[in-house]
Design a protein around this motif. Structure first.
Motif, PDB file in Angstrom:
ATOM      1  N   GLU A   5      31.670  57.532  29.130  1.00  0.00           N
ATOM      2  CA  GLU A   5      31.708  56.622  30.278  1.00  0.00           C
ATOM      3  C   GLU A   5      33.081  55.978  30.317  1.00  0.00           C
ATOM      4  OE1 GLU A   5      27.011  55.190  30.227  1.00  0.00           O
ATOM      5  OE2 GLU A   5      28.643  53.718  30.259  1.00  0.00           O
ATOM      6  N   GLU A  62      31.110  59.001  34.715  1.00  0.00           N
ATOM      7  CA  GLU A  62      30.206  59.425  33.661  1.00  0.00           C
ATOM      8  C   GLU A  62      30.294  60.933  33.561  1.00  0.00           C
ATOM      9  OE1 GLU A  62      26.297  56.843  33.628  1.00  0.00           O
ATOM     10  OE2 GLU A  62      26.988  57.148  35.692  1.00  0.00           O
ATOM     11  N   ILE A  91      36.968  53.391  27.573  1.00  0.00           N
ATOM     12  CA  ILE A  91      36.168  54.609  27.483  1.00  0.00           C
ATOM     13  C   ILE A  91      35.101  54.389  26.417  1.00  0.00           C
ATOM     14  CG2 ILE A  91      36.207  57.081  27.034  1.00  0.00           C
ATOM     15  CD1 ILE A  91      39.247  56.981  27.669  1.00  0.00           C
ATOM     16  N   PHE A  92      33.876  54.671  26.742  1.00  0.00           N
ATOM     17  CA  PHE A  92      32.780  54.548  25.783  1.00  0.00           C
ATOM     18  C   PHE A  92      32.192  55.934  25.517  1.00  0.00           C
ATOM     19  CE2 PHE A  92      32.343  50.557  28.428  1.00  0.00           C
ATOM     20  CZ  PHE A  92      33.051  49.763  27.534  1.00  0.00           C
TER      21      PHE A  92
END
Ligand SMILES: Nc1ncnc2c1ncn2[C@@H]1O[C@H](COP(=O)(O)OP(=O)(O)O)[C@@H](O)[C@H]1O
Ligand SMILES: Nc1ncnc2c1ncn2[C@@H]1O[C@H](COP(=O)(O)OP(=O)(O)O)[C@@H](O)[C@H]1O
Ligand SMILES: Nc1ncnc2c1ncn2[C@@H]1O[C@H](COP(=O)(O)OP(=O)(O)O)[C@@H](O)[C@H]1O
Lengths: 112, 406, 406, 406, 112, 112
Positions: A5, A62, A91-92
């Motif tokens: 994400e 996503e 950013i995850f």
């Protein structure tokens, strides 16, 4: 598989999308969001009344990728979304347990 | 004094007034949503600033007693001696004030038209100064030359019923100068400047069409057969141009667009403006249909030439106005207006030449003056907003507002 | 020639022109956002296409010298001999061109009304052909029968001041034929076709109301007591119908809606149209109030009968126009208009019969002709867009555009 | 009877009618999107309800044969004897019906103005009752006092050309009473009530400006030099106020806003209303410019005083109207209107006193009556929606609708 | 517990929602997104200038379910969102560590 | 690190944001969503036709926090979003594997 994400600045969307496309990402989803963070919002004034708007327009991308591709995808996003200004975003990376393509019922990497 | 004529001209003035907010919507819908208010604001505040300018000195410069064919005297500053009685020179059957306020609406919309060229990137303060200077140094003299008793272009016998040169060519050509000096918007070539609200644009086009009846038919300054004729050809030309534009784009791009229909309608209205009091209905169909084609072409050419005339003022008003002024030299007929002249197709080639001269003079004058004004403003205070302001959008950056918050 | 009358009719023509874009907004707001431009486009381009049709042959067919009560001759093709002088038959005090262009706006809005029936699913090319054919084969003859000197329905003594039969019944009944032939929209019965922008719809209704003053009062073709009376009853009937509609829906559904108020207002305007030059203010209240109730019922019935008249043209214009035409036969009074006739409530039952005949003839003619035209078009080129186009929406599919991009 | 005058007044009536939907947009855009329909509905349905009230008893109460300077008789109930002939008292050259319907539009817009004060929180049923009671008990008498032959304020010699006291002060002061009784919106002080659609608000302002030409110039009830003068000063004052408002806010808040320009324009229109038939163009610039400053201040003060006049009816109409009424006592000149009077600056201090009295009387009467009406309504049926309804928004809660569904 | 994220075609939303309801899902959240994938976008033309719009309107459904219910939920979405055309969308399954109902403070399955 | 997703009532957004700010959360992202759950939607009526709208406007807050902060963040959201009425919403906690700040390339907690 990983879900990446990324919160980015809206005008960087096309660059990021093209960059991801180039490294083999075949699909992704985009949402308009409001971000709150170090980057300050703006002031709005209506008939003399002042409002502080804390939120900044951002885009959330996503994309679910094969674990092998994850680090390259992250690198690409980092490069393409970079301006060096505060508010470039985050950013995850999250774990994904399964992916299914609705049309074919395929699962896993081949569903991407 | 005639009450019917007065009613017609005052109502026409009201209709023309509505064109400027109509233009605000027409333009506002075509910008990105972060610039919608900034764009609307430019037109709206021109209603404020130019109306005051017109009353204080503009009307006097434009229509005051002539000095050498070049400019009006300052005798009518602050509307001094502009009163409730008719003025024999301009309006024998309606109050002088009615003529003044009708003309005021023309002085307002003309600089508003230019704003489409520098949409999404001009400083508000520079914009205000530009508007005042442009009105004073470009519009007022030009208006005098073409329409005032004693004006030198009028003296040549050039026909301009409702403002082909004064309004459309002058704004269209000034738009070109502005687009060149302001430079391209950020992201030109890579960003998609997609209109954010086309229903708004079409609503604006509809209000323009509606108001244009006042613009053209009202220019008869009386309510007679000529007014009815001008009204009719205005409508017809607009209709024809809306059709020809979408047919051409249907052929060229595969589909007819709504924005094309609206753009065509405006192009037709522009083109018929100078000839609206001189040509008949069948000529109007041709003038309109050609306007749709020519302006479509003009808009396309823009990207080749590389200037960023954001909302196509050059292609629509510049080219459309030029075509209209020349077309008047082709299609004008004394059968329609005995006070006018015959055009080439009615046996008088000389008229086309006169029209041509008036076009060239207007173009040269407006372009050079606008270029100089903007250049000086750019040096002195800067005309363009900062990159960050442009990215955030004019609404938040210049006005502390957002257009929408659904 | 009278300048006051001319000013009134020309301004009325401008107001009526604005009704078509008003209708575009009224309809556009009720569709889903993916169809907003396609819907607006249909009304907007009719302004283009029918205006040209009217000038070239429509006006001549409708009002040209009569042939056997059935159709006008082609003497006035291309507005030949339609000039700046009054025409004794139709407009003794205003330029013939003023009458022509006023009527042009009626010819424009009538087919635009029909578009509500086939909203969200008609091919653009088929729509254009249909419009031209319908204007030529339905509107022009009907207009001749009812309004032209020599027209056979006019000869019967039927009263239709501003277009109850010619405009509203004809479009309402044609809408029914269109809804039947086009078939239902995808997802009918399961999908919620919720209006995407009701403020747009209400803005459209307001412009319709505004323009309708021109429509009805302008139909006096002079600016006298009768014009003032028509203006007054138009306003009153609209007000009464807006109220009666929301009261009925308050009772029926528990809450009054904004769309109901707007729909009621339009229903009232439709219903008062034929009688606007023949009835007094108290009659107007009754005509309007009944119109709100009747059209509310008409809209409800639709779902029972199972045709997909998407934006309720049948319920509002068909039923409202029918009620209005019959109500004229009830409430007309020579005290209001000595050139008219008395209705049933003023002692003349015969008038109601004449009105009834004119309604039936209009209905039969319009329905059958529309059915045939669309059937043939469907066979020859197909009238409906593909499923995929319908799912994507007309804006993207037919016009390569999107309405909004916030 | 004069066709030009009649055309002018009827068209003016149409323009004034359009102001109420214009106001609906002006207000609607300033609310939050969940209340857009509820807000628009209030203005729209007033068009319905007050038009009928006016025809049935309002006009008779306001303009019917005078009883002791206080109220009109019931002789004209249901427009009895209000016909197509001129009425010597009010309109010597136009049909009585034309005067009646022109005045009807004033009766409509006045209560609509008040709705801005209680936006986003009033019960629909209570709102309807309030509107009818207010029209009957406040507007009709006040209108009689100021404008009817025999009315006692008119007898004092107070000047109010187009409704400074009757329309603007009365609505502005009633708005204050309403804001006090209704109380603050939920979340007052913590929630940001940000306008949801400023382009809509500006469109509304533009329609108000357009319609105001009918409002003020139409109040000449003839189409002559005075009408042209009123038209001119209306435009000028609006322009000046738009400018002065944004200049002041530029200084005060650092940036000029679009909403400020629109608000200023409306403030200028309000302020020039009473004097529009009595003052000249330079006076209009001053009146307008001061109006922008005063109303800006008035809006600011609101938050200090702590009432929630949601859309600033008090600040704009109350203060603007008061300034305008007093300014008429300063700037009125017999050189403009011999049937008027001179103001202080033209040597007649007494006029200012008369204006002052008329202002105070209007304020006291409107405030007290509105307070009483609302108090009683609150006790009997309750004027405010429930918390849950307010959180969900009026559109869904009161009308079962949503404004947008993109 | 699992979080199921499904990207589907907008006009399938009601079917999917009803399907999930029927198998006992008591809540879900819906977001409008723009999708990029195999399904091509469309062309837009404004005054002769052509723009390729790569993104397609999609709906993202997010539903957190008891692990036991997950596979049935996936099956239901697959069935209800199916058209067989390209662009039918994907289903992603992610792990969820905890769920809390704000109103009651309940946690875990009983919070769903 | 944990990702907390909270579905709340729109008018509680400012309270929740301020609450999270106060406990040291430096960024979060907000999305407008439509929720389906126990809280019933509303009826809409257009020209006599009735439509049941099952969805309710909700706000989704996404915030990634250091695992240590997670429970405090949850508590804060619970408190600030609470009205006691049905429809107050849910909080979901998901695992996050990595966080990257685009501007600096920082990873992990320091990227938050
Ligand atoms: N802890 C977080 N959880 C979720 N989203 C976050 C978090 N921190 C920041 N964001 C998102 O990232 C965006 C950018 O963060 P910000 O602090 O402004 O700048 P930078 O990315 O330069 O550190 C924010 O607007 C917000 O949408
Ligand atoms: N790897 C991915 N990550 C996130 N979303 C995806 C991914 N691939 C596809 N999507 C989403 O799914 C939608 C449908 O995918 P698409 O490739 O067009 O068709 P299909 O589902 O038939 O394979 C896309 O529009 C996008 O929103
Ligand atoms: N299982 C779920 N998965 C995802 N979102 C959910 C789930 N259950 C509820 N929600 C979301 O939470 C919101 C509130 O839930 P609801 O059942 O109405 O009330 P409560 O939170 O009081 O239990 C819903 O509108 C929906 O957006």
């Amino acid at each position: 598989m990983k879900k990446i994400e990324a919160i980015i600045k809206p005008f960087k969307l096309d660059d990021v999308k093209d960059g991801l496309s180039n490294i083999g990402v075949r699909g992704l989803s985009v949402t308009e969001i409001k971000g709150f963070g170090r980057q300050r919002g703006h002031k709005e004034v209506y008939r003399g009344a002042e409002y502080q708007v804390d939120f900044v327009s951002k885009i959330k991308i996503e994309v679910v990728v094969d674990s092998d591709l994850a680090s390259e995808a992250v690198k690409t996003i980092q490069e393409k979304a970079y301006t060096g200004q505060i508010g470039d975003g985050k950013i995850f990376i999250l774990p994904v347990e399964e992916v299914i393509r609705i049309r074919t019922g395929e699962r896993g990497n081949s569903a991407l | 004094m005639n009450t019917g004529d007065t009613a017609f001209v005052l109502m026409s003035a009201a209709l023309v007034m509505l064109m400027t907010p109509g233009l605000a919507l027409f333009y506002g819908g075509m910008t990105r949503s972060k610039n919608v208010l900034g764009t609307i604001m430019q037109s709206f505040i021109i209603l404020g600033i130019i109306s005051i300018e017109w009353v204080l000195w503009g009307y006097s410069m434009a229509f005051g007693p002539d000095h050498g064919g070049v400019i009006g005297g300052l005798d009518w500053l602050g509307l001094d001696s502009v009163g409730m009685e008719p003025n024999a020179d301009y309006c024998g059957t309606i109050p002088h004030l009615a003529f003044m306020i009708f003309q005021c609406m023309f002085a307002v919309i003309t600089p508003a038209l230019i704003t489409g060229a520098f949409a999404e990137r001009m400083k508000f303060s520079a914009f205000l100064l530009f508007t005042i200077l442009w009105a004073t140094l470009v519009y007022n003299p030009l208006c005098h030359w073409v329409w005032a008793v004693g004006g030198w272009i009028r003296g040549l016998g050039a026909l301009d019923f409702a403002g082909g040169t004064v309004v459309h060519i002058s704004s269209g050509v000034s738009a070109l100068a502005a687009a060149i000096i302001l430079g391209k918007r950020l992201g030109y070539g890579s960003t998609a400047y997609i209109p954010h609200n086309l229903p708004m644009t079409i609503t604006g086009a509809a209000l323009l069409w509606f108001g244009w009846f006042g613009f053209n038919a009202g220019s008869a300054l009386a309510c007679n057969g000529l007014a009815a004729s001008a009204f009719t050809v205005t409508h017809i030309a607009s209709a024809a141009a809306a059709l020809s534009w979408i047919i051409l784009e249907w052929i060229h791009r595969g589909k007819p667009t709504t924005l094309g229909a609206a753009s065509g309608a405006v192009a037709g209205l522009v083109a018929i403006t100078p000839g609206s009091g001189f040509v008949g209905p069948l000529s109007a169909i041709i003038i309109g249909a050609m306007a749709g084609l020519i302006c479509y072409g003009g808009v396309l050419v823009k990207s080749r030439l590389g200037y960023d005339d954001s909302l196509d003022v050059v292609g629509v008003h510049g080219l459309g106005g030029t075509w209209g002024a020349l077309a008047t030299g082709l299609f004008a007929s004394k059968a329609i207006n005995p006070a006018g002249a015959d055009g080439l197709f009615f046996g008088n080639a000389a008229q086309l030449w006169v029209q041509f001269v008036s076009v060239i003079v207007t173009m040269a004058f407006a372009f050079i003056m606008t270029f100089i004004i903007l250049k000086i403003l750019d040096i002195v205070i800067g005309v363009r907003i900062t990159e960050e302001e442009e990215v955030r959008g004019m609404d938040v950056s210049l006005h502390n507002e957002s257009g929408y918050s659904f």
